[in-house]
Design a protein around this motif. Structure first.
Motif, PDB file in Angstrom:
ATOM      1  N   ASP A 193       0.827  -1.206   0.000  1.00 40.91           N
ATOM      2  CA  ASP A 193       0.000   0.000   0.000  1.00 40.91           C
ATOM      3  C   ASP A 193       0.863   1.258   0.000  1.00 40.91           C
ATOM      4  O   ASP A 193       2.067   1.219   0.289  1.00 40.91           O
ATOM      5  N   THR A 194       0.207   2.378  -0.286  1.00 43.77           N
ATOM      6  CA  THR A 194       0.820   3.701  -0.167  1.00 43.77           C
ATOM      7  C   THR A 194       0.015   4.526   0.825  1.00 43.77           C
ATOM      8  O   THR A 194      -1.214   4.649   0.683  1.00 43.77           O
ATOM      9  N   VAL A 195       0.673   5.044   1.841  1.00 44.50           N
ATOM     10  CA  VAL A 195       0.058   6.037   2.726  1.00 44.50           C
ATOM     11  C   VAL A 195       0.315   7.396   2.095  1.00 44.50           C
ATOM     12  O   VAL A 195       1.460   7.821   1.943  1.00 44.50           O
ATOM     13  N   LEU A 196      -0.755   8.065   1.704  1.00 45.68           N
ATOM     14  CA  LEU A 196      -0.654   9.282   0.899  1.00 45.68           C
ATOM     15  C   LEU A 196      -1.276  10.468   1.627  1.00 45.68           C
ATOM     16  O   LEU A 196      -2.483  10.479   1.893  1.00 45.68           O
ATOM     17  N   LEU A 197      -0.448  11.463   1.933  1.00 44.59           N
ATOM     18  CA  LEU A 197      -0.956  12.745   2.418  1.00 44.59           C
ATOM     19  C   LEU A 197      -1.299  13.594   1.195  1.00 44.59           C
ATOM     20  O   LEU A 197      -0.415  14.098   0.507  1.00 44.59           O
ATOM     21  N   ALA A 198      -2.577  13.696   0.910  1.00 45.92           N
ATOM     22  CA  ALA A 198      -3.075  14.529  -0.192  1.00 45.92           C
ATOM     23  C   ALA A 198      -4.363  15.168   0.304  1.00 45.92           C
ATOM     24  O   ALA A 198      -5.467  14.706   0.008  1.00 45.92           O
ATOM     25  N   PRO A 199      -4.275  16.234   1.081  1.00 48.92           N
ATOM     26  CA  PRO A 199      -5.382  16.663   1.942  1.00 48.92           C
ATOM     27  C   PRO A 199      -6.640  17.159   1.247  1.00 48.92           C
ATOM     28  O   PRO A 199      -7.705  17.175   1.855  1.00 48.92           O
ATOM     29  N   ALA A 200      -6.533  17.641  -0.013  1.00 44.88           N
ATOM     30  CA  ALA A 200      -7.680  18.214  -0.723  1.00 44.88           C
ATOM     31  C   ALA A 200      -8.206  19.466  -0.039  1.00 44.88           C
ATOM     32  O   ALA A 200      -9.295  19.937  -0.351  1.00 44.88           O
ATOM     33  N   CYS A 201      -7.435  20.004   0.883  1.00 39.83           N
ATOM     34  CA  CYS A 201      -7.850  21.155   1.688  1.00 39.83           C
ATOM     35  C   CYS A 201      -6.638  22.038   1.985  1.00 39.83           C
ATOM     36  O   CYS A 201      -5.495  21.574   1.951  1.00 39.83           O
ATOM     37  N   ALA A 202      -6.922  23.289   2.286  1.00 43.78           N
ATOM     38  CA  ALA A 202      -5.873  24.189   2.758  1.00 43.78           C
ATOM     39  C   ALA A 202      -5.460  23.792   4.178  1.00 43.78           C
ATOM     40  O   ALA A 202      -6.149  23.022   4.854  1.00 43.78           O
ATOM     41  N   SER A 203      -4.350  24.341   4.627  1.00 44.17           N
ATOM     42  CA  SER A 203      -3.702  23.862   5.853  1.00 44.17           C
ATOM     43  C   SER A 203      -3.860  24.771   7.061  1.00 44.17           C
ATOM     44  O   SER A 203      -3.523  24.382   8.175  1.00 44.17           O
ATOM     45  N   MET A 204      -4.372  25.992   6.856  1.00 43.05           N
ATOM     46  CA  MET A 204      -4.196  27.025   7.880  1.00 43.05           C
ATOM     47  C   MET A 204      -4.999  26.827   9.154  1.00 43.05           C
ATOM     48  O   MET A 204      -4.849  27.592  10.104  1.00 43.05           O
TER      49      MET A 204
END
Length: 487
Positions: A451-462
């Motif tokens: 598997d791949t653990v993927l940080l791809a939030p689809a959102c801003a971070s603030m």
């Protein structure tokens, strides 16, 4: 180089700008260089800025030492006698200052328009790139290709390098560059009415910054401005019909060509992929029957589908400028992506951990999710009004599990419940400095070998982090800590 007398272009600019009363709207990355450049040319410059914090006061003091007047805490009033307003990209078109300028008949330029107007007579042509996602990577790839061809170039514009520094000639009158790779945002294009690029590309169009532009139609139209007056090539995405429509609508120079890029087999006047090769059927003698090999997919780092598309767009612009095929290959091989853009961090117990914190909207995240299978997806943050139903529906089959973080995570959870109810979801309420570590460990528990653990939030971070960089750094640090435990 021309036979101009040294300092000739500089003298011409100083004559043009001496005594001109210019108001610069906003401090910051583009406002301060604009104010300094105009003051150096003899203009009477006033900077207006909404904020009046400690940083703004320090910047104002530095500008005052350079002869620039700064008004803090008042960005709404047009200074008396203003002949031109130069705005930083973030200021929205409905600001009272701009309404006052329009009523007074005062033109409004962005920093890009100012740079275009300050170019010398032998200025380097611009190869320009815009799009909702992929701009920075494509521009940096393009600059790498141009350098591999032996050209003096720089990646400039919205990428963080000041266009003003790039376009103003040396003190001896010589131009600094042969050609520029220019990243342009929709904000910048909105305020750049006279920009005319050598060639330009629109990579993709998806909803973004609609609060600034007011509508999807206005956002798309501002992106399309990049094609206006192109002289050699308008590069579009075959998979995104809106980009092709923008080419059709553009008023270009006679002989300018529409050049498509595709992840499939290219037709005539297109670049594409054939049996693991990036090929050109646009800039060859017999494009109806021949294709020129440019590079291998393995020359692109990383070789994810959307990054291959970026490479093809960069190659198309370089080829439009006359760059040889070998330089495309060498430039792509030399290119290394910026951090937090589908960046492989580590492999732990047969699971890959990838940081794509830069995926701050659904369009970018969909492209990121399409590059891996199966995935444990870490997502969430500030949704900026986005809907996640289409993203989840299209990506559901790839998901092993999901870990949700951030303020608007419930919106993603609801989309998952509707379109991927069988996918396990870990909902983390934690928002302190240990939240990312908790997310990584939760993802590790869901993941299986391969598997791949993927940080791809689809959102801003603030909501939790200063910016997407800090979010990506927290992910990488958490992954490395986990790797150390398994070493």
């Amino acid at each position: 180089m021309s036979g101009r007398q040294p300092a000739g272009p500089r003298a011409d600019l100083q004559e043009r700008w001496h005594g001109k009363r210019v108001t610069v709207a906003g401090l910051g990355v583009s406002g301060i260089p604009a104010a300094r450049a105009l003051r150096d040319l003899g203009a009477v410059v006033t900077v207006v800025n909404d904020g009046d914090d400690e940083r703004a006061r320090a910047q104002a003091a530095e500008l005052a030492d350079a002869g620039v007047t700064v008004r803090l805490g008042d960005g709404a009033t047009l200074p008396e006698g203003t002949e031109l307003v130069v705005t930083t990209p973030g200021w929205q078109p409905d600001k009272p200052l701009f309404l006052a300028a329009a009523e007074a008949g005062v033109p409004i330029w962005g920093d890009v328009e100012l740079a275009w107007q300050l170019r010398g007579p032998d200025a380097a042509p611009w190869l320009a790139v815009t799009g909702t996602n992929g701009k920075t990577t494509t521009v940096r790839m393009l600059a790498a290709i141009l350098r591999a061809a032996g050209l003096r170039t720089e990646a400039v514009g919205n990428i963080g390098v000041s266009l003003l520094d790039a376009v103003l000639p040396h003190e001896n009158g010589e131009e600094k560059y042969d050609v520029l790779a220019v990243e342009l945002s929709s904000y910048q294009l909105h305020w750049a009415p006279s920009l005319r690029a050598h060639s330009a590309a629109v990579l993709n169009i998806a909803p973004d910054h609609l609060d600034w532009h007011g509508s999807m139609e206005a956002y798309t139209a501002d992106k399309g401005r990049i094609y206006e007056g192109n002289t050699v090539a308008c590069v579009y995405n075959v998979a995104d019909k809106v980009t092709e429509d923008l080419v059709r609508q553009a008023d270009v120079e006679e002989g300018c060509r529409a050049i498509g890029f595709t992840l499939g087999t290219p037709g005539p006047s297109q670049l594409g992929v054939v049996e693991g090769l990036l090929v050109d059927r646009a800039f060859v003698e017999n494009r109806s029957a021949q294709a020129q090999e440019l590079a291998e997919i393995s020359d692109v780092d990383p070789p994810a589908p959307h990054n291959i598309a970026n490479a093809l767009a960069a190659a198309a612009l370089a080829r439009a400028y006359g760059v040889a095929p070998a330089a495309v290959r060498d430039g792509l091989r030399a290119f290394r992506p910026d951090p937090h853009r589908i960046e492989h961090i580590a492999d732990i117990e047969g699971v890959s951990y990838v940081d794509d914190s830069k995926a701050t909207n659904t369009h970018a995240t969909e492209a990121s999710l399409a590059a891996y299978d199966p995935i444990v997806w870490i997502a969430g943050g500030l949704a900026k009004g986005a809907s996640f139903d289409e993203l989840v529906e299209r990506s559901a089959k790839r998901l092993r599990g999901v870990v949700l973080i951030g303020r608007d995570r419930a919106l993603i959870a609801e989309a998952l419940a509707r379109h991927a109810p069988e996918v396990p979801v870990v909902d983390l309420e934690q928002t302190d400095t240990g939240a990312m570590s908790a997310a990584v460990r939760a993802a590790a528990r869901l993941a299986e070998t391969g598997d791949t653990v993927l940080l791809a939030p689809a959102c801003a971070s603030m909501d939790m982090f200063v910016n997407y960089n800090k979010r990506g750094e927290a992910f990488a640090e958490s992954v490395r800590a986990l790797a150390a435990e398994h070493a």
